[in-house]
Scaffold this active site. Structure first.
Site, PDB file in Angstrom:
ATOM      1  N   ASP A 140      -5.719   8.617   7.954  1.00  0.00           N
ATOM      2  CA  ASP A 140      -5.819   8.074   9.304  1.00  0.00           C
ATOM      3  C   ASP A 140      -5.669   9.145  10.373  1.00  0.00           C
ATOM      4  O   ASP A 140      -4.884  10.080  10.226  1.00  0.00           O
ATOM      5  CB  ASP A 140      -4.734   7.012   9.525  1.00  0.00           C
ATOM      6  CG  ASP A 140      -5.007   5.748   8.736  1.00  0.00           C
ATOM      7  OD1 ASP A 140      -6.183   5.510   8.425  1.00  0.00           O
ATOM      8  OD2 ASP A 140      -4.056   5.009   8.450  1.00  0.00           O
TER       9      ASP A 140
ATOM     10  N   ASP B 100       3.732   1.660  11.857  1.00  0.00           N
ATOM     11  CA  ASP B 100       2.506   1.006  11.394  1.00  0.00           C
ATOM     12  C   ASP B 100       2.246  -0.312  12.110  1.00  0.00           C
ATOM     13  O   ASP B 100       1.118  -0.819  12.089  1.00  0.00           O
ATOM     14  CB  ASP B 100       2.581   0.744   9.883  1.00  0.00           C
ATOM     15  CG  ASP B 100       2.232   1.970   9.060  1.00  0.00           C
ATOM     16  OD1 ASP B 100       1.804   2.980   9.645  1.00  0.00           O
ATOM     17  OD2 ASP B 100       2.374   1.914   7.824  1.00  0.00           O
TER      18      ASP B 100
ATOM     19  N   ARG C 106      -4.462  10.199   2.824  1.00  0.00           N
ATOM     20  CA  ARG C 106      -3.230  10.949   3.005  1.00  0.00           C
ATOM     21  C   ARG C 106      -2.319  10.935   1.774  1.00  0.00           C
ATOM     22  O   ARG C 106      -1.715  11.948   1.415  1.00  0.00           O
ATOM     23  CB  ARG C 106      -2.484  10.371   4.219  1.00  0.00           C
ATOM     24  CG  ARG C 106      -1.130  10.994   4.487  1.00  0.00           C
ATOM     25  CD  ARG C 106      -1.263  12.375   5.037  1.00  0.00           C
ATOM     26  NE  ARG C 106       0.028  13.022   5.182  1.00  0.00           N
ATOM     27  CZ  ARG C 106       0.207  14.241   5.667  1.00  0.00           C
ATOM     28  NH1 ARG C 106      -0.826  14.938   6.062  1.00  0.00           N
ATOM     29  NH2 ARG C 106       1.401  14.768   5.762  1.00  0.00           N
TER      30      ARG C 106
ATOM     31  N   LYS D 114       0.835  -1.204   0.000  1.00  0.00           N
ATOM     32  CA  LYS D 114       0.000   0.000   0.000  1.00  0.00           C
ATOM     33  C   LYS D 114       0.868   1.252   0.000  1.00  0.00           C
ATOM     34  O   LYS D 114       0.581   2.221  -0.721  1.00  0.00           O
ATOM     35  CB  LYS D 114      -0.905   0.008   1.226  1.00  0.00           C
ATOM     36  CG  LYS D 114      -1.612   1.347   1.481  1.00  0.00           C
ATOM     37  CD  LYS D 114      -2.314   1.356   2.820  1.00  0.00           C
ATOM     38  CE  LYS D 114      -2.961   2.709   3.075  1.00  0.00           C
ATOM     39  NZ  LYS D 114      -1.974   3.794   3.312  1.00  0.00           N
TER      40      LYS D 114
END
Length: 426
Positions: free
Chosen positions: A123, A311, A99, A23
């Site tokens: 987020d 993350d 984002r 991603k």
């Protein structure tokens, strides 16, 4: 009622799972297609919500974008045809929804010498200002201001410069890099981000004709060229998704083989799992995690690559919550990520936070409760926690998870996890 996951704890995860494209890489590669007139093809793209969102952004800038299935399940091919003169106004609704949309700023400045990009959403994990992006563009000869909720940048021409980042920001490195590849002269980015996603972007840009050295180090050197050409590029495997499966195996005392990722991108993460008692083995395109006993407590401290990824902080807290002993987790990147701890406490975790630190005392088992995802990784962390909780945990706001984890429920089920997606049709 919005969709939610029902997660019933108690089962070990056992089996093999394949990881698709990253991603954190694919969205920047899609933006890089703006740099060259013609058709660029990107393969191994993950089936996540942000990919069609980025496609909408590019269409709004005048590109033709198609997304087609590449393999069963979770991988696609994205084809992007960029016009000779892209539009430079990226101030429509799709831009504000995630984002990574801000990564069109650098390519638009390179191609159009001006850009209007709406401030992005994404987020809720704390402040992620664009100061370094703007400062880098200014050093390349542009003006850049925030006007009416947009980043507005202009330049007569871009000239190479020496740019030192205050922090190795991935987003700032990417935007400055993509602006610099078509600038006149040499650009040097000091304290550049070193993430595998940066290396992947550099590799694609070089295939397009860019002159870049130092990818994967803290100093990137770019010799500007007059034009780039389209290319075909395969996205690297998603190390964050891969590590999520590895941590899930450790939490459930399972046995999971993860394929489709370079294990060198996860060296520190896998070392931490080994410290927690897991047996780790490697092969060319992945790794295997076998956790024979209850995990041991391990301390984690998030840092830019090659450090422990921010993350994965929610998953680290999930592991600590059921580990034998007390763990300290230090968050050095995004200050608001610890709001995840409040949801873990709903599940019975013995955890407290103090500034950038969380102290977690492991207990043998969590207890089910309704919990809410605040971002992609928090959502995944809550699902993993549900796998080691008594009863059935309801995880709400799972649209966040869909932004980063393709076919998450189906892959968990294939490993023996008791997870069901419900709601959404009422």
């Amino acid at each position: 009622m919005s969709e939610r996951f029902l997660v019933t704890g108690g089962n070990r995860l056992v089996g093999e799972v394949a990881v698709g494209g990253a991603k954190n890489s694919v969205l920047k590669l899609m933006a890089a297609a703006l740099l060259a007139e013609g058709t660029t093809t990107i393969t191994n793209c993950p089936d996540i919500l942000d990919v069609p969102l980025m496609a909408e952004v590019l269409r709004g800038l005048g590109c033709e974008v198609t997304i087609t299935d590449d393999a069963p399940g979770d991988r696609s091919v994205v084809t992007i045809t960029t016009p000779a003169e892209p539009k430079y106004h990226a101030d429509f609704p799709a831009v504000t929804q995630f984002r990574a949309s801000v990564c069109v700023l650098g390519p638009l400045m390179a191609r159009c010498k001006r850009a209007v990009v709406a401030l992005p959403g994404g987020d809720a994990i704390g402040s992620r200002p664009l100061d370094m992006h703007q400062a880098g563009l200014r050093l390349l000869g542009a003006t850049s201001e925030i006007e009416h909720g947009c980043v507005v940048a202009r330049a007569e021409e871009l000239r190479g410069a020496r740019i030192r980042l205050d922090f190795p920001s991935v987003g700032a490195t990417e935007n400055i890099l993509m602006a610099a590849v078509l600038a006149e002269g040499e650009t040097v980015i000091d304290n550049a981000a070193r993430e595998p996603d940066i290396v992947d972007l550099c590799n694609m840009l070089v295939q397009m004709g860019a002159r870049i050295s130092g990818a994967g180090t803290s100093v990137l050197t770019i010799q500007g060229v007059e034009r780039l050409h389209p290319t075909e590029h395969r996205v690297i495997g998603d190390r964050i998704v891969a590590a999520t499966w590895g941590i899930a195996a450790a939490m459930t005392m399972g046995d999971v083989r993860v394929t489709g990722v370079n294990p060198k991108h996860l060296a520190l993460v896998l070392d931490k799992l080994r410290s927690a008692g897991a047996r780790i083995s490697f092969d060319v395109d992945g790794f295997r995690v076998v956790q024979p006993d209850r995990p041991r407590a391990v301390n984690f401290s998030t840092l830019p690559f090659p450090g422990f990824p921010t993350d994965l902080q929610p998953m680290a807290i999930g592991l600590a919550a059921i580990a034998d002993g007390t763990s300290m987790i230090t968050e050095n990147i995004f200050e608001a990520r610890f709001r995840f701890v409040e949801e873990m406490i709903r599940l019975g975790a013995d955890a407290r936070t103090d500034g950038h630190h969380a102290v977690v005392r492991g207990i043998p088992r969590l207890s089910s409760a309704p919990v809410w995802s605040s971002d992609i990784r928090a959502g995944a962390g809550l699902v993993l926690a549900g796998l080691v909780a008594d009863g059935t945990t309801e995880v709400h706001d799972v649209f966040h998870i869909d932004r980063g984890y393709p076919n998450f429920v189906e892959q968990l089920q294939s490993l023996g996890g008791l997870v069901e997606r419900v709601g959404g049709a009422e």
